[in-house]
Design a protein around this motif. Structure first.
Motif, short mmCIF file in Angstrom:
data_model
loop_
_atom_site.label_atom_id
_atom_site.label_comp_id
_atom_site.label_asym_id
_atom_site.label_seq_id
_atom_site.Cartn_x
_atom_site.Cartn_y
_atom_site.Cartn_z
N GLU A 233 0.82 -1.21 0.00
CA GLU A 233 0.00 0.00 0.00
C GLU A 233 0.86 1.26 0.00
N GLN A 234 2.00 1.21 0.67
CA GLN A 234 2.87 2.39 0.79
C GLN A 234 3.74 2.61 -0.44
N PHE A 235 4.07 1.55 -1.16
CA PHE A 235 5.09 1.59 -2.21
C PHE A 235 4.85 2.69 -3.25
N PRO A 236 3.66 2.80 -3.88
CA PRO A 236 3.51 3.81 -4.94
C PRO A 236 3.76 5.23 -4.47
N GLY A 237 3.43 5.54 -3.23
CA GLY A 237 3.59 6.90 -2.74
C GLY A 237 4.98 7.25 -2.26
N LYS B 109 17.16 15.48 -8.07
CA LYS B 109 16.32 14.55 -7.32
C LYS B 109 14.87 14.99 -7.41
N LEU B 110 14.05 14.17 -8.07
CA LEU B 110 12.63 14.46 -8.19
C LEU B 110 11.89 13.67 -7.12
N PRO B 111 11.11 14.32 -6.26
CA PRO B 111 10.59 13.68 -5.05
C PRO B 111 9.39 12.77 -5.26
N ASN B 112 8.75 12.81 -6.42
CA ASN B 112 7.57 11.97 -6.62
C ASN B 112 7.35 11.71 -8.10
N THR B 113 6.44 10.80 -8.38
CA THR B 113 6.20 10.38 -9.76
C THR B 113 5.55 11.49 -10.58
N GLU B 114 4.67 12.25 -9.97
CA GLU B 114 3.98 13.32 -10.72
C GLU B 114 4.99 14.33 -11.26
N GLN B 115 5.93 14.73 -10.43
CA GLN B 115 6.93 15.70 -10.88
C GLN B 115 7.84 15.09 -11.95
N TYR B 116 8.19 13.82 -11.75
CA TYR B 116 9.02 13.13 -12.75
C TYR B 116 8.31 13.09 -14.10
N ASN C 41 6.11 15.12 -15.31
CA ASN C 41 6.08 16.45 -15.90
C ASN C 41 7.43 16.83 -16.50
N VAL C 42 8.51 16.57 -15.75
CA VAL C 42 9.85 16.92 -16.23
C VAL C 42 10.21 16.15 -17.49
N MET C 43 9.87 14.85 -17.51
CA MET C 43 10.26 14.00 -18.63
C MET C 43 9.20 13.93 -19.73
N ASN C 44 8.13 14.71 -19.58
CA ASN C 44 7.09 14.81 -20.61
C ASN C 44 6.55 13.43 -21.02
N LEU C 45 6.10 12.68 -20.04
CA LEU C 45 5.57 11.34 -20.32
C LEU C 45 4.21 11.37 -21.02
N GLY C 46 3.63 12.56 -21.16
CA GLY C 46 2.36 12.65 -21.86
C GLY C 46 2.48 12.62 -23.36
N ASP C 47 3.70 12.57 -23.88
CA ASP C 47 3.91 12.49 -25.33
C ASP C 47 3.88 11.02 -25.74
N PHE C 48 2.69 10.53 -26.13
CA PHE C 48 2.52 9.11 -26.41
C PHE C 48 2.78 8.75 -27.87
#
Length: 585
Positions: A383-387, A429-436, A438-445
């Motif tokens: 339960e804790q892992f993703p966060g 150091k990016l502290p969470n997945t959401e920020q990562y 955004n930085v790496m532009n994962l929305g470009d599919f």
């Protein structure tokens, strides 16, 4: 008398009806017993099939069981590409399980340090058939691993985790470099000339902790020396040599902590049986799956169709999941639900999509990167892992040695070594997945799967690789330089004066190259930090659906393959010279 005549036929009719009822009940009960018996036997066959898949996963977590113990890939021997096993999990004469496992090679293997080319194992396909008293059930599973193991091996451990230095977690070994030469031989036997670091000192990959040179007893005697540098950012924990000791290339000079966890690409292999599916299609279940030709001709296309439908449906439904949840909550469903009501609530989801398989797969990975859980964790940890996921750039803050900075300053090129993280320090150091994301532009599919994984892993211009080579002539002291210029032996325009070294040097060859650096996925849920290059995590997620980057075997036997060692330190063609290398990050 009249009433008695009526009673007898009535009784006969009643008895007949009762007999019919009893016979019907007996027939019905008999049919029910047959149905119950068939259901029981079918369910038992199903349990046998799933038991076979569970058995296969337990074995594969350890190794590939069809490869003989002690298999040595260097011996160049042929070996099987899979296995067909028969098990009686419930005891003799109580049903059988047929387990078919088959290796699929990676079509696009990532390189491994020390090898020119290398074949890797993409996944292992497993079929388990449970048979019990005429009933037959087929289940399919896909055993995936990331990083990928060597293909020509008995192991399911990632090749990168296997070739990492054998040291404690969070530590990095400091190796003695291969001597570098330009126009002649180099010594084999070396000696430690200087040690400039001690246990407890903070270091980075630019730090020079020792200097080595030719041992007096070696037949090759040259004045050149070579620097020893640590591979990681951390603290020196061990030094194995002192000044004057004999040493050779590839000896372990010492050890340091790896505070940024950058010296290894992965400290764990992710392994799991995924896509567990009960196959109902009679066109497949009736096949003899132990026949290699049938598997190639009939099965591959069926499995690919299953995989494609899985990922396209997943990606298609993503935008509507939250709407579906709310549509089934409001208004609340009653005890009885009409078919029309269910269809109305599902009407928001389109029946089909024009989305390509690669685009669907990229959406799947982008969505799952913040949801996935490492196998083997306990329930609270799951339960804790993703966060608790962080993303560390696999390089820390550092600057080149003083000599490099002096040369670059003299020739006006210092500005060229400024990196993107130096301009934006939060990128280290990016502290969470959401920020990562955004930085790496994962929305470009809209790109290929391989490009999506690469671009989501590597930060562009994260470092600058600097190489300065002096190989055009001997440096001279002031008096000698003036004499040689006066005699016309050298052209003064080919030289520059290096203040700190008090001498005249030829114009150097300066190379500055931008370097892309990967992010490491870091999670400390289990207590011990789990670190893995992001590309390996994405490949692990990709394998849940993708069959396109794997190659099935051509037969049941795999012939040995050649693997060529790559020299790790090429030698330029000149012995009298100097070379300075460094990283700006």
């Amino acid at each position: 008398m009249y009433k008695r005549g009526i009673a007898i036929p009535t009784a006969l009719v009643f008895i007949s009806v009762l007999m019919i009822f009893l016979v019907s009940m007996m027939n019905y009960s008999s049919q029910e017993m047959i149905n119950v018996k068939a259901f029981y036997e079918k369910k038992r066959a199903e349990y046998l099939a799933y038991s076979g898949l569970n058995w296969a996963e337990v074995q594969l977590l350890k190794k590939r069981w069809w490869v003989n113990d002690g298999f040595d890939p260097s011996k160049k021997v042929a070996r099987p590409t899979g296995s067909a096993e028969v098990k009686e999990f419930f005891g003799p004469d109580n049903g059988k399980t047929y387990i078919i496992a088959e290796e699929f090679a990676s079509a696009n293997p990532s390189p491994v340090r020390g090898y020119d080319t290398v074949q890797r194992l993409d996944h292992i396909r497993v079929f388990s058939i449970g048979e019990y008293k005429g009933q037959r059930v087929l289940v399919y599973g896909k055993f995936i691993m990331s990083p990928e193991p060597f293909l020509n091996s008995d192991s399911t451990e990632g090749a990168d985790t296997q070739t990492s230095a054998p040291t404690e977690e969070g530590k990095a070994l400091i190796e003695v470099p291969q001597p570098w030469s330009q126009d002649g031989p180099v010594p084999t036997l070396l000696i430690v000339k200087k040690v400039s670091a001690a246990v407890g000192d903070k270091v980075d990959p630019n730090a020079i902790i020792a200097v080595i040179g030719a041992h007096p007893s070696d037949p090759v005697q040259i004045t050149m020396t070579w620097d020893i540098k640590p591979p990681a950012y951390g603290t020196i924990t061990k030094i194995n040599f002192t000044v004057g000791q004999q040493i050779t290339a590839q000896d372990i000079f010492g050890e340091c902590t790896d505070e940024l966890m950058t010296s290894v690409r992965s400290n764990k292999t992710l392994k799991k049986m995924v896509r567990v599916t009960k196959i109902m299609d009679r066109a497949i279940t009736d096949l003899d799956l132990t026949d290699f030709v049938i598997r190639r001709q009939k099965l591959d296309q069926f499995i690919k169709k299953l995989s494609d439908e899985y990922v396209t449906n997943y990606a298609k439904n993503l935008p509507y999941i939250s709407d579906l949840e709310s549509s089934f909550n409001v208004p609340t469903l009653g005890d009885k639900v009409k078919k029309e009501d269910i269809l109305r609530r599902l009407s928001a989801v389109p029946d089909s999509t024009n989305m390509s398989i690669e685009t669907s797969g990229n959406k799947f990975m982008e969505n799952m990167i913040e949801k996935w859980v490492m196998p083997g964790l306990a329930a609270p940890q799951r339960e804790q892992f993703p966060g608790m996921s962080e993303y560390h750039l696999a390089i820390g803050k550092s600057k080149p040695r003083a000599e490099i900075l002096e040369v670059l300053a003299h020739f006006g090129r210092l500005d060229e070594i400024v990196t993107r993280p130096q301009r934006f320090p939060e990128l280290y150091k990016l502290p969470n997945t959401e920020q990562y994301k955004n930085v790496m532009n994962l929305g470009d599919f809209g790109k290929s799967t391989s490009d999506f994984i690469h671009d989501a892993t590597f930060l562009q211009d994260a470092a600058k690789k600097i190489m300065i080579v002096f190989n055009k002539g001997t440096p001279w002291e002031d008096d000698v330089f003036d004499e040689k210029v006066a005699n016309g032996e050298i052209n003064p325009n080919d030289y520059w004066y290096w203040n700190s070294k008090q001498g005249w040097y030829t114009m150097p060859e300066i190379t500055i190259e931008p370097v892309e650096i990967p992010y490491n996925f870091v999670n400390k849920t289990s207590g011990n930090a789990f670190t893995m290059e992001v590309g390996y995590v994405l490949n692990y997620l990709r394998k849940h659906y993708d069959e396109g980057m794997a190659v099935p075997p051509n037969g049941t036997i795999r012939l040995p393959s050649d693997q060529q060692d790559t020299p790790q330190a090429p030698g330029p063609p000149d012995s009298t010279g100097a070379k300075y290398s460094g990283v700006s990050s």
